[in-house]
Design an enzyme around this catalytic site. Sequence first.
Site, PDB file in Angstrom:
ATOM      1  N   ARG A 225       0.674  -0.790   0.488  1.00  0.00           N
ATOM      2  CA  ARG A 225      -0.320   0.372   0.114  1.00  0.00           C
ATOM      3  C   ARG A 225       1.220   1.360  -0.060  1.00  0.00           C
ATOM      4  O   ARG A 225       0.456   2.404  -0.769  1.00  0.00           O
ATOM      5  CB  ARG A 225      -0.800   0.080   1.626  1.00  0.00           C
ATOM      6  CG  ARG A 225      -2.096  -1.060   1.052  1.00  0.00           C
ATOM      7  CD  ARG A 225      -3.421  -1.328   1.890  1.00  0.00           C
ATOM      8  NE  ARG A 225      -4.296  -1.958   1.969  1.00  0.00           N
ATOM      9  CZ  ARG A 225      -5.212  -2.318   2.053  1.00  0.00           C
ATOM     10  NH1 ARG A 225      -5.091  -2.417   3.714  1.00  0.00           N
ATOM     11  NH2 ARG A 225      -6.080  -2.917   2.096  1.00  0.00           N
TER      12      ARG A 225
ATOM     13  N   TYR B  43      -6.114  -0.599  -7.155  1.00  0.00           N
ATOM     14  CA  TYR B  43      -5.969  -1.706  -6.650  1.00  0.00           C
ATOM     15  C   TYR B  43      -4.471  -1.551  -5.303  1.00  0.00           C
ATOM     16  O   TYR B  43      -4.652  -0.874  -4.705  1.00  0.00           O
ATOM     17  CB  TYR B  43      -4.742  -3.122  -7.217  1.00  0.00           C
ATOM     18  CG  TYR B  43      -2.852  -2.185  -7.699  1.00  0.00           C
ATOM     19  CD1 TYR B  43      -2.645  -2.739  -9.237  1.00  0.00           C
ATOM     20  CD2 TYR B  43      -2.715  -1.010  -6.832  1.00  0.00           C
ATOM     21  CE1 TYR B  43      -1.535  -2.110  -9.285  1.00  0.00           C
ATOM     22  CE2 TYR B  43      -1.333  -0.292  -7.505  1.00  0.00           C
ATOM     23  CZ  TYR B  43      -0.833  -0.505  -8.305  1.00  0.00           C
ATOM     24  OH  TYR B  43       0.411  -0.593  -9.565  1.00  0.00           O
ATOM     25  N   GLU B  44      -4.581  -2.708  -4.437  1.00  0.00           N
ATOM     26  CA  GLU B  44      -3.793  -2.812  -3.073  1.00  0.00           C
ATOM     27  C   GLU B  44      -5.434  -2.061  -2.083  1.00  0.00           C
ATOM     28  O   GLU B  44      -4.630  -1.632  -0.695  1.00  0.00           O
ATOM     29  CB  GLU B  44      -2.675  -2.523  -2.782  1.00  0.00           C
ATOM     30  CG  GLU B  44      -1.806  -2.947  -3.553  1.00  0.00           C
ATOM     31  CD  GLU B  44      -1.200  -4.778  -3.584  1.00  0.00           C
ATOM     32  OE1 GLU B  44      -1.789  -5.251  -2.596  1.00  0.00           O
ATOM     33  OE2 GLU B  44      -1.407  -4.893  -4.717  1.00  0.00           O
ATOM     34  N   GLY B  45      -6.545  -2.485  -2.354  1.00  0.00           N
ATOM     35  CA  GLY B  45      -7.411  -1.945  -1.265  1.00  0.00           C
ATOM     36  C   GLY B  45      -7.849  -0.262  -2.640  1.00  0.00           C
ATOM     37  O   GLY B  45      -6.868   0.252  -2.173  1.00  0.00           O
TER      38      GLY B  45
ATOM     39  N   GLN C  58      -9.513   2.767   1.679  1.00  0.00           N
ATOM     40  CA  GLN C  58      -8.401   2.860   2.428  1.00  0.00           C
ATOM     41  C   GLN C  58      -9.306   3.897   3.509  1.00  0.00           C
ATOM     42  O   GLN C  58      -8.650   3.739   4.436  1.00  0.00           O
ATOM     43  CB  GLN C  58      -7.030   3.340   1.451  1.00  0.00           C
ATOM     44  CG  GLN C  58      -6.515   2.680   0.035  1.00  0.00           C
ATOM     45  CD  GLN C  58      -6.057   1.433   1.600  1.00  0.00           C
ATOM     46  OE1 GLN C  58      -5.260   1.987   1.894  1.00  0.00           O
ATOM     47  NE2 GLN C  58      -5.822   0.193   0.387  1.00  0.00           N
TER      48      GLN C  58
END
Length: 574
Positions: free
Chosen positions: A294, A431-433, A438
């Site tokens: 992240r 991506y990555e949440g 977030q």
Amino acid sequence: MPYRSPVAEYKFVLDEIVGFSQVAETDTYAEATPDTVEAILTEVGRLADEVLAPLNRNGDLDPAKLENGVVRTSKGFSDGYAAITEGGWVGLAAPADHGGMGLPQTLNCAVNDLFAGSCMALGLNPLLTQGQIEALEHHAPDWMKELYLPKLISGEWSGTMNLTEPQAGSDVGALTSKAVPNGDGTYRISGQKIYISWGDHDFGGNVCHLVLARLPEAAPGTKGISLFMVPKFIPNDDGSLGDANALRVVSLEHKMGIHGSPTCVMEFSDATGWLVGEENKGMAAMFTMMNNARLGVGIQGIGIAEGAMQHAQSYALDRKQGRTPLEGKGGTGTIADFADVRRMLATMKADTFAARAIALACGVAIDMATATGDATWKTRAAFLTPIAKTFGTETGITVSEIGVQIHGGMGFIEETGAAQFSRDVRVTAIYEGTNGIQAMDMVARKMMDGGEMAVALIDEVEANAEAARADFPDLGNAVWQAAETLREATEWMVAQGELNDRFAGAVPYLMGFARVLGGHYHLKAAMAEGGDGPRTRLAKFYIDRLLPEHAGHLAHATCGADDLYAFTTEELTA
């Protein structure tokens, strides 16, 4: 236009803004001396400028292809990757006892920024491997560490993460991939995963997949998920490559951007895998990798912002169109003389600096938590991570879009290369949440302390603003007042017992927080410069023109959710 690595900018932010010296003063990172940092930034900058940047456009025009079950990467990417591994840059922050340099994550962030700014599609490969290294370091059994970590750290092997499935999306708990014990310590892994960045390539070595799957009779949801190492080739005990595993690339996604990065649909058909961590604790292990990623993704956004900004600056200083207001008055005679173009150029520069400072402050907190074990540093790092990821990626998107605008009609023409930055960076907010996830994490889990860390950061901003008032009264007052507005919004967030009321304003709250932190770091830059110089002028631009956006963000953040649900679904979709 050639890419120029912002090495001097990094030295300034590390030395004057985020307090990197305290990291180097710890026993853990004593080798991160100023001379070492400068040497690494200079060497990586040369690699980025001379080797990686020339590959960026080719990766866009000649994307990775799947041919007869083999992923063929863009021309020159293999040589670029070899240059990265030869420098040892994959393992810069990896543990020294397995062949890494053991240097701070903050410095690793700087390196990944340079990789992303010069060629994001290729730079994504080592970023994923670095995340896997950290996950294995914390959760893998010793035999797996001994076998895999040296290969991953050297870059001989590369790593991926396999979370998403077609029916699950961000709801990881809905995954259906299966893991069946073989009775000998191995498992049969079956299922399909999508959006697997760098799921395969032709660089040689092994591709090591960390795969989330469900054991027989495991609990539903995330509590029943385990993590497995599933390599492309089953390694022999000596680390040499053995038989091919029962997995394959089904297809490559046809993406909006980062065409040089192969994004794979992976199929596992009773592939051999090994458990990483405890049974049914896979999400905890995977989150180690995801948290690393992240911050890395936020850095990618900042790198793209840098590249897009340099591209636009070069065009603005070259393009002549119409009569400029500075003709005969020391101007350039180019569109850079027009007020609106200057506004856009200054916005690009100011936001890129703010985003970079936030990300590196997060890196410092991670390093201090690692070096000292202090819980406060750990909490600070956790709180800053969603801000660094979200604001970094949103800055990349905004700055690259401004870059297209500065190019005018030519920005819409692909041959100028301006649009590539915008297309490449867009995925980073997803991506990555996603950035919404977030922000919800920030106002929920990261405020389980009653908002203590948020308030501590606000106190820090106000203390610095107080100190600045003697030399910069207007700027100091503006930052202090913004921090007070942020404090009130934070108190409102903490007071909401219904999480959905927090979630309804989570993204604007995060963006408002980032705006205030950006003002804080710009004010520090002006104080470090100590006079009427370019950094002070940029700070004034940010604080006068961009910081006021915090008020709108925070007003939005504190509206609650009722008005959103006053609409019927039909009204919203009509």
